[in-house]
Design an enzyme around this catalytic site. Structure first.
Site, PDB file in Angstrom:
ATOM      1  N   ARG A   1      68.104 104.260 -95.859  1.00 50.29           N
ATOM      2  CA  ARG A   1      67.408 104.369 -97.177  1.00 50.29           C
ATOM      3  C   ARG A   1      68.450 104.720 -98.270  1.00 50.29           C
ATOM      4  O   ARG A   1      69.011 105.974 -98.215  1.00 50.29           O
ATOM      5  CB  ARG A   1      66.633 105.802 -97.055  1.00 50.29           C
TER       6      ARG A   1
ATOM      7  N   SER B   1      54.223 103.726 -95.703  1.00 50.79           N
ATOM      8  CA  SER B   1      53.837 105.093 -96.090  1.00 50.79           C
ATOM      9  C   SER B   1      52.443 105.264 -96.628  1.00 50.79           C
ATOM     10  O   SER B   1      51.925 104.404 -97.341  1.00 50.79           O
ATOM     11  CB  SER B   1      54.812 105.743 -97.288  1.00 50.79           C
TER      12      SER B   1
ATOM     13  N   LYS C   1      63.859 114.212-101.223  1.00 49.74           N
ATOM     14  CA  LYS C   1      63.032 113.021-101.913  1.00 49.74           C
ATOM     15  C   LYS C   1      62.705 113.782-103.301  1.00 49.74           C
ATOM     16  O   LYS C   1      61.867 114.719-103.221  1.00 49.74           O
ATOM     17  CB  LYS C   1      61.901 112.505-101.194  1.00 49.74           C
TER      18      LYS C   1
END
Ligand code: FQP
Ligand code: MG
Length: 217
Positions: A41, A113, A142
């Site tokens: 990521r 998600s 995040k």
């Protein structure tokens, strides 16, 4: 490649998540420690792009292969296709599930998600192999994360779609992970629980134990 439904320690990382340590060394230690899935990521301040990202991704992919750990790429479907990653993870604001499934083919892992039963149903119909659900607890990883949602919605999805693997995410630690396993997840996704551990192998052992102790199906 389908998502293994056995209790997975799902490690997520980018080149900027490893603090003072060398990111590739952290990935290596995590693989050696026994993680079951790895997601690259790469986003946020200073994220690698272009050839530097390609090189980093190829390095991670090579290491994952050595340990037979599926190598999944977050968001960047084109990159995943170009290097033949084992899978892709996308969110509700990313490319459409059906389209990504078409691009990567039937054999690759596709994670999506979701935040509700409705989103989970759609993701499943459109080709998701597993759904990511969170943030369960508060997270620092995040910037645009939603409010902590606990495990309530995970229970609802598990109830409606018992065969859809769920990966819990957001603020999971070795201490609170048992609550997540108890909700019926197939895996727990962590960043800082591993990247910030002084002893990564020991931390992964604790994460694994959190499942054995508390996961009753
Ligand atoms: N679940 C998982 C997984 N991985 C993720 N990256 C997310 C959820 C979050 O698109 P998204 O996905 O909402 O945000 P971002 O692209 O910033 O990560 F289940 F795989 F652990
Ligand atoms: Mg995304």
């Amino acid at each position: 490649m389908k998502f293994s439904t056995k209790s997975s320690i799902y490690f997520i990382m980018g080149s900027k998540n490893s603090g003072v340590r060398d990111p590739l060394q952290v990935v290596e230690l995590a693989l050696r420690g026994g993680i079951n899935h790895f997601q690259l990521r790469e986003k946020g301040d200073g994220a690698l792009t272009g050839s530097a990202l390609l090189e980093f991704a190829l390095h991670c992919q090579r290491m994952c292969r050595e340990y037979s750990v599926p190598f999944i790429i977050n968001d960047q479907v084109e990159l995943a296709c170009s290097i033949g990653a084992d899978g892709v993870h996308i969110g509700q604001d990313d490319a459409a599930t059906q389209k990504v499934r078409q691009l990567i083919g039937a054999d690759k892992i596709l994670g999506v998600s979701v935040h509700s039963v409705e989103e989970a149903k759609i993701a499943s119909i459109e080709g998701a192999d597993y759904v990511g659900m969170g943030p369960i607890f508060g997270t620092v990883s995040k910037a645009d994360a939603k409010k902590p949602a606990g495990v309530k919605e995970i229970l609802a999805v598990k109830n409606e779609l018992p065969n859809l693997p769920i990966v819990g995410i957001g603020g999971i630690t070795a201490k609170n992970a048992h609550q997540v396993w108890q909700a019926g997840v197939s895996g727990i996704a962590v960043i800082t629980a591993i990247t910030e551990a002084a002893d990564i192998a020991e931390r992964i052992q604790l994460l694994q134990a959190s499942c054995k102790e508390e996961h009753r199906t």
